[in-house]
Design an enzyme around this catalytic site. Sequence first.
Site, PDB file in Angstrom:
ATOM      1  N   GLU A  60      95.015-118.142  61.116  1.00 20.17           N
ATOM      2  CA  GLU A  60      94.297-118.129  62.386  1.00 20.17           C
ATOM      3  C   GLU A  60      95.133-118.688  63.526  1.00 20.17           C
ATOM      4  OE1 GLU A  60      92.916-119.086  59.506  1.00 20.17           O
ATOM      5  OE2 GLU A  60      91.470-117.447  59.277  1.00 20.17           O
ATOM      6  N   HIS A 129      81.639-120.774  56.161  1.00 21.77           N
ATOM      7  CA  HIS A 129      81.473-119.423  56.703  1.00 21.77           C
ATOM      8  C   HIS A 129      80.313-119.319  57.696  1.00 21.77           C
ATOM      9  CE1 HIS A 129      84.180-118.547  53.440  1.00 21.77           C
ATOM     10  NE2 HIS A 129      84.225-117.263  53.753  1.00 21.77           N
TER      11      HIS A 129
END
Length: 326
Positions: A60, A129
């Site tokens: 990321e 998540h």
Amino acid sequence: MAQMTMAQAINDALRLELARDEKVLVFGEDVGKNGGVFRVTDGLQAEFGESRVFDTPLAESGIGGLAVGLSINGFRPVAEIQFFGFVFEVFDMVASQAARMRYRSGGRYHSPITFRSPFGGGVKTPELHADSLEGLFLQTPGVKVVIPSGPYDAKGLLLSAIRDNDPVIFLEHMKLYRSFRAEVPEGDYTIPLGKANVVREGGDVTIITYGAMVHTSLKAAEELEKMRGAKVEVIDLRTVNPLDMDTVLASVKKTNRAIVVQEAQRSAGVAAEIIAQINEKAILHLEAPVLRVTAPDTVYPFAQAEDIWLPDVKRVVDALTQVLDF
């Protein structure tokens, strides 16, 4: 008009912008051939090629760095963070680089980046998540945070986000991707960022909310009206940074009572900021304290405990009853 899920509406918005502006690039983990974890980018690489829609390594921080570099060189990156719980890995690029670019360069450079990311509970995901982390960006000037509650808003807000000259975090609640369909114009339209929507008119009490909690709040409003005839106004914020406090305050001054509903944990965050501003600007209009309906201040639980952790209709109805009976 076409009947679309939210996933289809987002895909349609991305397709429109890729076709309209050759500077728009879509990239992230598995967004190319696979079409993303939720198939939101399905078919885009086949239509626009690997130079416009492409996969990145599982990094990321690298996705964020690439987005910043491309943005100051004239591109409009749409970078997907596969799940928003992973935003900590790219936080430096968002908050320290993209958000400050216009100020740091004296207006010479901009960072027109859209960071798309799934988030939200109710679908029994693994750890990290489902976290609702939008509150982290309320103290990040220069970044807009957009959270649609349905297909129509998702498409119009995403088109506005991609065309904005500053970074936008665009959060897509996983439970809403395919839970219902709605009418969505097939052509080009935009919804202004930073403008809330009154999705239900009422005169007795106001609910201020966003994302999946809009639907929970609407159900609670209907239930309360059946129980005691109270008319509940429901405001969908759409954008949580910046907040549309003009719409919020106008409603509070009309109903004189309010609650704020958010999926995120209780402390700090969107609900706390809204209540603080209501107290600063409209306290003399209140007939009761403004209450919060939120998740508890704990780590997001494992799937077995998710249903009792998340705010539900009963908790919203209880809060509405409390402010009405104050």
